[in-house]
Design a protein around this motif. Structure first.
Motif, PDB file in Angstrom:
ATOM      1  N   LEU A 140      -9.817   4.523   0.993  1.00  0.00           N
ATOM      2  CA  LEU A 140      -9.029   3.397   0.479  1.00  0.00           C
ATOM      3  C   LEU A 140      -9.438   3.056  -0.947  1.00  0.00           C
ATOM      4  CD1 LEU A 140      -9.278   1.030   3.613  1.00  0.00           C
ATOM      5  CD2 LEU A 140      -7.607   2.840   3.179  1.00  0.00           C
TER       6      LEU A 140
ATOM      7  N   VAL B  84      -4.290   0.343  -2.048  1.00  0.00           N
ATOM      8  CA  VAL B  84      -3.903  -0.985  -1.570  1.00  0.00           C
ATOM      9  C   VAL B  84      -3.744  -1.893  -2.786  1.00  0.00           C
ATOM     10  CG1 VAL B  84      -4.565  -2.942  -0.121  1.00  0.00           C
ATOM     11  CG2 VAL B  84      -5.207  -0.609   0.554  1.00  0.00           C
ATOM     12  N   GLU B  85      -2.527  -2.382  -2.997  1.00  0.00           N
ATOM     13  CA  GLU B  85      -2.261  -3.271  -4.128  1.00  0.00           C
ATOM     14  C   GLU B  85      -2.396  -4.714  -3.657  1.00  0.00           C
ATOM     15  OE1 GLU B  85      -1.751  -2.180  -7.091  1.00  0.00           O
ATOM     16  OE2 GLU B  85      -1.134  -0.080  -6.827  1.00  0.00           O
TER      17      GLU B  85
ATOM     18  N   LEU C  66      -4.894   0.037   8.504  1.00  0.00           N
ATOM     19  CA  LEU C  66      -4.915   1.316   7.785  1.00  0.00           C
ATOM     20  C   LEU C  66      -5.955   2.263   8.382  1.00  0.00           C
ATOM     21  CD1 LEU C  66      -4.550   0.045   4.091  1.00  0.00           C
ATOM     22  CD2 LEU C  66      -2.860   1.370   5.399  1.00  0.00           C
TER      23      LEU C  66
ATOM     24  N   HIS D  18       0.837  -1.201   0.000  1.00  0.00           N
ATOM     25  CA  HIS D  18       0.000   0.000   0.000  1.00  0.00           C
ATOM     26  C   HIS D  18       0.867   1.244   0.000  1.00  0.00           C
ATOM     27  CE1 HIS D  18       0.634   1.125   4.275  1.00  0.00           C
ATOM     28  NE2 HIS D  18       0.819  -0.151   4.427  1.00  0.00           N
TER      29      HIS D  18
ATOM     30  N   VAL E 117      -8.722  -0.148  -3.409  1.00  0.00           N
ATOM     31  CA  VAL E 117      -8.133  -1.495  -3.481  1.00  0.00           C
ATOM     32  C   VAL E 117      -7.990  -1.873  -4.955  1.00  0.00           C
ATOM     33  CG1 VAL E 117      -8.377  -3.909  -2.802  1.00  0.00           C
ATOM     34  CG2 VAL E 117      -9.205  -2.088  -1.281  1.00  0.00           C
TER      35      VAL E 117
ATOM     36  N   THR F  83      -5.420   6.212  -0.035  1.00  0.00           N
ATOM     37  CA  THR F  83      -4.505   5.111   0.227  1.00  0.00           C
ATOM     38  C   THR F  83      -4.795   3.999  -0.774  1.00  0.00           C
ATOM     39  OG1 THR F  83      -4.450   5.640   2.577  1.00  0.00           O
ATOM     40  CG2 THR F  83      -3.710   3.438   1.950  1.00  0.00           C
TER      41      THR F  83
ATOM     42  N   ASN G  88       0.357   5.892  -0.187  1.00  0.00           N
ATOM     43  CA  ASN G  88      -0.571   7.027  -0.157  1.00  0.00           C
ATOM     44  C   ASN G  88      -0.312   7.968  -1.327  1.00  0.00           C
ATOM     45  OD1 ASN G  88      -2.045   6.372   2.220  1.00  0.00           O
ATOM     46  ND2 ASN G  88      -0.271   6.979   3.439  1.00  0.00           N
TER      47      ASN G  88
END
Lengths: 116, 142
Positions: A45, A16-17, A37, A7, A47, A14, A9
């Motif tokens: 977030l 998230v991989e 997180l 992850h 994703v 944020t 920013n």
């Protein structure tokens, strides 16, 4: 394939991989990351699921749990996904109406920026 | 009719193995390549559901999968020994009521949406989920 998580920013978002398989065995790791997180104040977030090979209902449950947590802070949890086999699971369960689903990180960032 | 049986302990790590076995046998049985993802996911959902149920009620009991080549169909039966506590699939989606630990109803919804033919029925000990897909050729009997 196991689950790989990362992850970073970008502005207030944020990202998230997620790479690999999200199932009953690996989903707890994703849940822990999302909880961590949120606990650290990351309430918006995104994703990225473009490298997810497999997703089951346990994984869906983790994403729904993450969404509930960020919404408690007026946040957001959105997804990047273009894989038909993954999108099909969201359609079957009706979750396409719950999550914002974008075709790319850039598209999601642009939409997120417009919401500000 | 050729049958493969698999039993495994109620551990999440074994669900992936069950998925791989089911997909391999489906391919060999002649299930179309385009359906193999559906077989993999539906069998995984049924096994995940069984694992969660066993962990809650009878962690020492093994879960059984039966994979059959039966008259042009590839049939999979996942059997558990736990009491059934399914929620109704017809319930409207309500984010507030969904658990992030396990969504049993979603698991069954996914199976129903993916398998060509699905039956869920109680047995003397627990629940059987039987699902099948068309297959073009059989596994040689010998």
């Amino acid at each position: 394939m196991d689950l790989k998580l990362d992850h970073h920013n970008e502005d207030r978002l944020t990202i998230v991989e997620v790479e690999g398989e999200i199932d009953v065995y690996t989903a707890p790791r994703l849940r822990e990351l999302l909880i961590d997180l949120v606990n650290k104040g990351n309430f918006h977030l995104l994703v990225n699921m473009e490298k997810v090979d497999f997703l089951d209902s346990t994984g869906l449950g983790v994403l729904v749990g993450g969404l509930k947590r960020v919404r408690a802070h007026d946040g957001s949890l959105e997804l990047v996904c273009t894989q038909e086999r993954i999108l099909k699971i969201f359609r079957i369960t009706g979750l396409t109406k719950v999550f914002g689903i974008y075709a790319s990180v850039d598209e999601a960032k642009e939409a997120h920026g417009k919401d500000k | 009719m050729a049958t493969v049986e698999l039993t495994f302990s109620a551990l999440p790590a074994h669900v992936r193995t069950a998925r791989l076995v089911a997909t391999a046998i489906a391919r060999r049985t002649g299930v179309e390549e385009s359906l193999l993802d559906e077989v993999r996911l539906a069998v995984g959902e049924a096994c995940s559901r069984a694992v969660e149920a066993h962990r809650a009620h009878c962690p020492g009991e093994p879960i059984r999968i039966e994979l059959r080549d039966d008259s042009g169909r590839f049939e999979v039966t996942v059997s558990d020994h736990a009491p059934s506590d399914e929620i109704h699939l017809e319930q409207p989606l309500d984010l507030g009521t969904l658990s992030d630990s396990f969504m049993t109803g979603f698991g069954l919804a996914v199976i129903t949406g993916l398998a060509d033919d699905v039956e869920v029925f109680p047995t003397a000990k627990g629940t059987d989920i039987r699902m099948s897909w068309p297959a073009t050729n059989g596994i040689p009997a010998s």
